[in-house]
Design an enzyme around this catalytic site. Structure first.
Site, PDB file in Angstrom:
ATOM      1  N   ASP A  31       0.870  -1.179   0.000  1.00 34.87           N
ATOM      2  CA  ASP A  31       0.000   0.000   0.000  1.00 34.87           C
ATOM      3  C   ASP A  31       0.908   1.231   0.000  1.00 34.87           C
ATOM      4  O   ASP A  31       1.968   1.220   0.645  1.00 34.87           O
ATOM      5  CB  ASP A  31      -0.889  -0.006   1.250  1.00 34.87           C
ATOM      6  CG  ASP A  31      -2.140   0.833   1.080  1.00 34.87           C
ATOM      7  OD1 ASP A  31      -3.246   0.286   1.183  1.00 34.87           O
ATOM      8  OD2 ASP A  31      -2.006   2.067   0.842  1.00 34.87           O
ATOM      9  N   ASN A  35      -3.641   7.250   0.888  1.00 34.10           N
ATOM     10  CA  ASN A  35      -5.075   7.436   1.100  1.00 34.10           C
ATOM     11  C   ASN A  35      -5.593   6.410   2.107  1.00 34.10           C
ATOM     12  O   ASN A  35      -6.767   6.067   2.089  1.00 34.10           O
ATOM     13  CB  ASN A  35      -5.771   7.240  -0.257  1.00 34.10           C
ATOM     14  CG  ASN A  35      -7.030   8.024  -0.359  1.00 34.10           C
ATOM     15  OD1 ASN A  35      -7.347   8.801   0.542  1.00 34.10           O
ATOM     16  ND2 ASN A  35      -7.781   7.804  -1.418  1.00 34.10           N
ATOM     17  N   SER A 136     -15.792  -1.326 -10.945  1.00 35.04           N
ATOM     18  CA  SER A 136     -16.845  -0.516 -10.330  1.00 35.04           C
ATOM     19  C   SER A 136     -18.066  -0.409 -11.230  1.00 35.04           C
ATOM     20  O   SER A 136     -17.947  -0.387 -12.464  1.00 35.04           O
ATOM     21  CB  SER A 136     -16.287   0.886 -10.081  1.00 35.04           C
ATOM     22  OG  SER A 136     -17.322   1.769  -9.767  1.00 35.04           O
ATOM     23  N   TYR A 160     -12.105   8.679 -13.578  1.00 36.97           N
ATOM     24  CA  TYR A 160     -12.049   7.519 -12.678  1.00 36.97           C
ATOM     25  C   TYR A 160     -12.711   6.305 -13.337  1.00 36.97           C
ATOM     26  O   TYR A 160     -12.149   5.208 -13.377  1.00 36.97           O
ATOM     27  CB  TYR A 160     -12.738   7.882 -11.354  1.00 36.97           C
ATOM     28  CG  TYR A 160     -13.031   6.695 -10.466  1.00 36.97           C
ATOM     29  CD1 TYR A 160     -12.007   6.054  -9.784  1.00 36.97           C
ATOM     30  CD2 TYR A 160     -14.330   6.210 -10.319  1.00 36.97           C
ATOM     31  CE1 TYR A 160     -12.272   4.955  -8.979  1.00 36.97           C
ATOM     32  CE2 TYR A 160     -14.610   5.121  -9.520  1.00 36.97           C
ATOM     33  CZ  TYR A 160     -13.573   4.498  -8.849  1.00 36.97           C
ATOM     34  OH  TYR A 160     -13.846   3.413  -8.067  1.00 36.97           O
ATOM     35  N   LYS A 164     -11.091   2.623 -14.814  1.00 37.91           N
ATOM     36  CA  LYS A 164     -11.567   1.259 -14.504  1.00 37.91           C
ATOM     37  C   LYS A 164     -11.796   0.478 -15.797  1.00 37.91           C
ATOM     38  O   LYS A 164     -11.443  -0.699 -15.892  1.00 37.91           O
ATOM     39  CB  LYS A 164     -12.863   1.308 -13.679  1.00 37.91           C
ATOM     40  CG  LYS A 164     -12.683   1.854 -12.254  1.00 37.91           C
ATOM     41  CD  LYS A 164     -11.902   0.901 -11.375  1.00 37.91           C
ATOM     42  CE  LYS A 164     -11.811   1.365  -9.936  1.00 37.91           C
ATOM     43  NZ  LYS A 164     -10.829   0.629  -9.136  1.00 37.91           N
ATOM     44  N   TYR A 189     -18.120  -3.329  -8.231  1.00 37.18           N
ATOM     45  CA  TYR A 189     -18.777  -2.991  -6.957  1.00 37.18           C
ATOM     46  C   TYR A 189     -19.902  -1.993  -7.179  1.00 37.18           C
ATOM     47  O   TYR A 189     -19.751  -1.039  -7.933  1.00 37.18           O
ATOM     48  CB  TYR A 189     -17.830  -2.291  -5.988  1.00 37.18           C
ATOM     49  CG  TYR A 189     -16.499  -2.915  -5.714  1.00 37.18           C
ATOM     50  CD1 TYR A 189     -16.258  -4.271  -5.869  1.00 37.18           C
ATOM     51  CD2 TYR A 189     -15.460  -2.112  -5.237  1.00 37.18           C
ATOM     52  CE1 TYR A 189     -15.019  -4.814  -5.571  1.00 37.18           C
ATOM     53  CE2 TYR A 189     -14.223  -2.647  -4.939  1.00 37.18           C
ATOM     54  CZ  TYR A 189     -14.006  -3.986  -5.113  1.00 37.18           C
ATOM     55  OH  TYR A 189     -12.777  -4.508  -4.812  1.00 37.18           O
ATOM     56  N   PHE A 190     -20.960  -2.132  -6.413  1.00 37.90           N
ATOM     57  CA  PHE A 190     -21.984  -1.094  -6.361  1.00 37.90           C
ATOM     58  C   PHE A 190     -21.625  -0.154  -5.199  1.00 37.90           C
ATOM     59  O   PHE A 190     -20.513   0.363  -5.197  1.00 37.90           O
ATOM     60  CB  PHE A 190     -23.386  -1.734  -6.384  1.00 37.90           C
ATOM     61  CG  PHE A 190     -23.697  -2.129  -7.809  1.00 37.90           C
ATOM     62  CD1 PHE A 190     -22.983  -3.155  -8.442  1.00 37.90           C
ATOM     63  CD2 PHE A 190     -24.604  -1.424  -8.572  1.00 37.90           C
ATOM     64  CE1 PHE A 190     -23.178  -3.455  -9.791  1.00 37.90           C
ATOM     65  CE2 PHE A 190     -24.811  -1.727  -9.923  1.00 37.90           C
ATOM     66  CZ  PHE A 190     -24.099  -2.737 -10.519  1.00 37.90           C
ATOM     67  N   ASN A 210     -17.035  12.570   0.089  1.00 41.87           N
ATOM     68  CA  ASN A 210     -17.863  12.816  -1.099  1.00 41.87           C
ATOM     69  C   ASN A 210     -19.067  11.890  -1.113  1.00 41.87           C
ATOM     70  O   ASN A 210     -20.097  12.205  -1.683  1.00 41.87           O
ATOM     71  CB  ASN A 210     -17.063  12.525  -2.383  1.00 41.87           C
ATOM     72  CG  ASN A 210     -15.997  13.560  -2.621  1.00 41.87           C
ATOM     73  OD1 ASN A 210     -16.247  14.747  -2.462  1.00 41.87           O
ATOM     74  ND2 ASN A 210     -14.801  13.117  -2.965  1.00 41.87           N
ATOM     75  N   ARG A 305     -26.525  16.585  -8.260  1.00 45.63           N
ATOM     76  CA  ARG A 305     -25.072  16.684  -8.428  1.00 45.63           C
ATOM     77  C   ARG A 305     -24.729  16.333  -9.876  1.00 45.63           C
ATOM     78  O   ARG A 305     -25.263  15.367 -10.420  1.00 45.63           O
ATOM     79  CB  ARG A 305     -24.403  15.715  -7.450  1.00 45.63           C
ATOM     80  CG  ARG A 305     -22.913  15.811  -7.358  1.00 45.63           C
ATOM     81  CD  ARG A 305     -22.353  14.963  -6.212  1.00 45.63           C
ATOM     82  NE  ARG A 305     -22.578  13.533  -6.389  1.00 45.63           N
ATOM     83  CZ  ARG A 305     -22.130  12.599  -5.553  1.00 45.63           C
ATOM     84  NH1 ARG A 305     -21.445  12.955  -4.478  1.00 45.63           N
ATOM     85  NH2 ARG A 305     -22.364  11.326  -5.766  1.00 45.63           N
ATOM     86  N   GLY A 307     -23.405  14.793 -13.064  1.00 46.46           N
ATOM     87  CA  GLY A 307     -22.898  13.446 -13.382  1.00 46.46           C
ATOM     88  C   GLY A 307     -23.593  12.326 -12.634  1.00 46.46           C
ATOM     89  O   GLY A 307     -23.276  11.155 -12.848  1.00 46.46           O
TER      90      GLY A 307
HETATM   91  N1  UFG Z   1     -25.453  12.063  -2.195  1.00 48.71           N
HETATM   92  C1  UFG Z   1     -26.074  13.061  -1.505  1.00 48.71           C
HETATM   93  N2  UFG Z   1     -25.332  13.825  -0.669  1.00 48.71           N
HETATM   94  C2  UFG Z   1     -24.014  13.631  -0.481  1.00 48.71           C
HETATM   95  C3  UFG Z   1     -23.376  12.606  -1.199  1.00 48.71           C
HETATM   96  C4  UFG Z   1     -24.126  11.835  -2.054  1.00 48.71           C
HETATM   97  O1  UFG Z   1     -27.284  13.266  -1.650  1.00 48.71           O
HETATM   98  O2  UFG Z   1     -23.386  14.378   0.298  1.00 48.71           O
HETATM   99  C5  UFG Z   1     -26.259  11.213  -3.077  1.00 48.71           C
HETATM  100  C6  UFG Z   1     -25.736  11.204  -4.498  1.00 48.71           C
HETATM  101  O3  UFG Z   1     -26.254  12.284  -5.199  1.00 48.71           O
HETATM  102  C7  UFG Z   1     -26.227   9.843  -4.975  1.00 48.71           C
HETATM  103  C8  UFG Z   1     -26.202   8.974  -3.723  1.00 48.71           C
HETATM  104  O4  UFG Z   1     -26.184   9.881  -2.626  1.00 48.71           O
HETATM  105  O5  UFG Z   1     -27.536   9.964  -5.412  1.00 48.71           O
HETATM  106  C9  UFG Z   1     -24.972   8.085  -3.627  1.00 48.71           C
HETATM  107  O6  UFG Z   1     -23.821   8.893  -3.819  1.00 48.71           O
HETATM  108  P1  UFG Z   1     -22.363   8.407  -3.430  1.00 48.71           P
HETATM  109  O7  UFG Z   1     -21.435   9.546  -3.725  1.00 48.71           O
HETATM  110  O8  UFG Z   1     -22.334   7.848  -2.077  1.00 48.71           O
HETATM  111  O9  UFG Z   1     -22.101   7.202  -4.433  1.00 48.71           O
HETATM  112  P2  UFG Z   1     -22.177   7.182  -6.038  1.00 48.71           P
HETATM  113  O10 UFG Z   1     -23.283   6.253  -6.387  1.00 48.71           O
HETATM  114  O11 UFG Z   1     -22.179   8.508  -6.632  1.00 48.71           O
HETATM  115  O12 UFG Z   1     -20.758   6.574  -6.399  1.00 48.71           O
HETATM  116  C10 UFG Z   1     -20.255   5.470  -5.717  1.00 48.71           C
HETATM  117  C11 UFG Z   1     -18.740   5.581  -5.606  1.00 48.71           C
HETATM  118  C12 UFG Z   1     -18.096   5.399  -6.927  1.00 48.71           C
HETATM  119  C13 UFG Z   1     -18.558   4.158  -7.552  1.00 48.71           C
HETATM  120  C14 UFG Z   1     -20.066   4.166  -7.666  1.00 48.71           C
HETATM  121  C15 UFG Z   1     -20.584   2.884  -8.237  1.00 48.71           C
HETATM  122  O13 UFG Z   1     -18.384   6.829  -5.094  1.00 48.71           O
HETATM  123  O14 UFG Z   1     -16.703   5.299  -6.741  1.00 48.71           O
HETATM  124  O15 UFG Z   1     -20.628   4.325  -6.377  1.00 48.71           O
HETATM  125  O16 UFG Z   1     -21.918   3.046  -8.627  1.00 48.71           O
HETATM  126  F1  UFG Z   1     -18.016   4.020  -8.751  1.00 48.71           F
END
Ligand code: UFG
Length: 350
Positions: A31, A35, A136, A160, A164, A189-190, A210, A305, A307
């Site tokens: 590692d 991070n 992912s 990102y 992948k 992964y989901f 995030n 958000r 994307g």
């Molecule tokens: N969300 C919020 N508030 C926040 C953060 C997220 O409302 O502060 C919402 C997002 O808009 C989304 C949901 O919560 O609708 C899930 O968001 P996450 O950021 O937790 O996860 P994502 O589905 O965007 O992405 C995650 C990982 C990625 C991975 C993906 C696979 O961050 O690395 O799942 O689907 F690739």
């Protein structure tokens, strides 16, 4: 059986190392620790000693950046010279922030893709040709209303995600260059959340999270003021976006199931979704967290958000049938375990 886990100190890595050690594998972790925290693996050892009364935990830990091909070569060489070769690799090392990947694409391509090329070159040199890769669901891009099967359209929308896909392509090309040698599993992964039920290891983002789940735990703990829910105008029952949340221990066990499958099977490459197939909206996640932990999570709504997709759900039937694996922990357990980790470790591993 000796397994090299790249990125083994991270959130998924630490839980996967624990599962490997519980199943009796010998583990070598590399590692970069840019991070992740060294302490996570010390905690893995603590859990094994506590729960299993194991005194001799078979893990070696090294600081090594996968971009350093010479160091990787030396590592494989030394194990081979001692008659103790590395048999398989679980490749988790990489940078993982979608936002950061948009700001620093060159670094992302360098660490994620060049690092993977180095790893494969060295594995090939030392005839170690069994690899489980952390891909992912993000590679599917903006999804439709259906659950995603492995043959769904691949359409990543950020660096990102493109990293992948590039690594999956690289693995695919490597496999077809010599079908008689390689055994490869791309695990898609989901949304992994939660923590080990002991609360001893868990997710510890370096900055303000995030992702929604670590954000929720920090709001509940009073470290952050309130959760911002991105969008309440999605075409879903409550207007918030839908995801497939999976307990990190189920995900960890998915790696062991994939590795076991590769070991027992002939040479092959497989792409497999690791999710529960269960749809949960952001509001449902917040409500479940509040109910099972008897704690409030203040939130406000904001615009969608950039994307984001409305709905990202796995069709996990291939994993269920082919890997003989199934997710065992429900959303309530994800929320209880994740909150226990936060309560016991208000400043993470620091
Ligand atoms: N969300 C919020 N508030 C926040 C953060 C997220 O409302 O502060 C919402 C997002 O808009 C989304 C949901 O919560 O609708 C899930 O968001 P996450 O950021 O937790 O996860 P994502 O589905 O965007 O992405 C995650 C990982 C990625 C991975 C993906 C696979 O961050 O690395 O799942 O689907 F690739």
């Amino acid at each position: 059986m000796k397994v090299l886990v790249t990125g083994g100190a991270g959130f998924i890595g630490s839980h996967t190392c624990l599962s490997l050690l519980e199943k009796g594998y010998e583990v070598v972790v590399i590692d970069s620790f840019v991070n992740s925290h060294k302490k996570s693996l010390k905690r893995v050892i603590d859990i094994l000693k506590l729960n299993k009364n194991i005194n001799n935990v078979n893990i070696e830990i090294m600081e090594l950046d996968i971009r350093n091909e010479n160091a990787l070569d030396k590592l494989f060489f030394e194990y081979q010279s001692n008659g103790n070769s590395i048999d398989a690799v679980i490749h988790l090392a990489g940078l993982k922030s979608v936002k950061d990947s948009l700001l620093n694409p060159l670094t992302y391509w360098d660490v994620n893709v060049n690092g993977s090329i180095n790893l494969l070159k060295v594995m090939n040199r030392y005839k170690c040709r069994t690899i489980v890769f952390s891909s992912s669901a993000t590679i599917y891009g903006i999804s439709s209303n259906e659950s995603l099967k492995e043959n769904a359209e691949i359409k990543p929308i950020n660096p990102y995600g493109r990293n992948k896909v590039a690594i999956e392509d690289l693995l695919n090309d490597t496999f077809f260059s010599d079908k008689n040698e390689w055994k490869i599993a791309n695990l898609r992964y989901f949304n992994p959340i939660g923590a080990h039920p002991s609360g001893i290891i868990g997710e510890d983002p370096m900055d303000v999270p995030n992702n929604v789940f670590p954000y929720i735990t920090r709001v509940a703990a009073g470290i952050l003021d309130k959760l911002t829910i991105f969008g309440n105008d999605w075409p879903t029952l409550d207007g918030t976006a839908i995801r497939d949340y999976i307990h990190v221990m189920d995900l960890a066990e998915g790696h062991i199931a994939a590795l076991n499958k590769l070991i027992e099977c002939d040479h092959q490459i497989m792409n497999i979704n690791l999710g529960t197939g269960i749809a949960t909206s952001v509001l449902e996640l917040v409500e479940t967290f509040e109910r099972v932990n008897s704690i409030k999570v203040p939130f406000e709504f904001a615009d969608r958000r950039l994307g984001d997709s409305c709905k990202v759900i796995a069709d996990n039937s291939l994993a269920l049938s082919f890997l003989a694996w199934s997710p065992k922990r429900d959303l309530e357990e994800m929320c209880v375990d994740g909150w226990k980790w936060q309560l016991l470790n208000p400043t993470g591993y620091k």
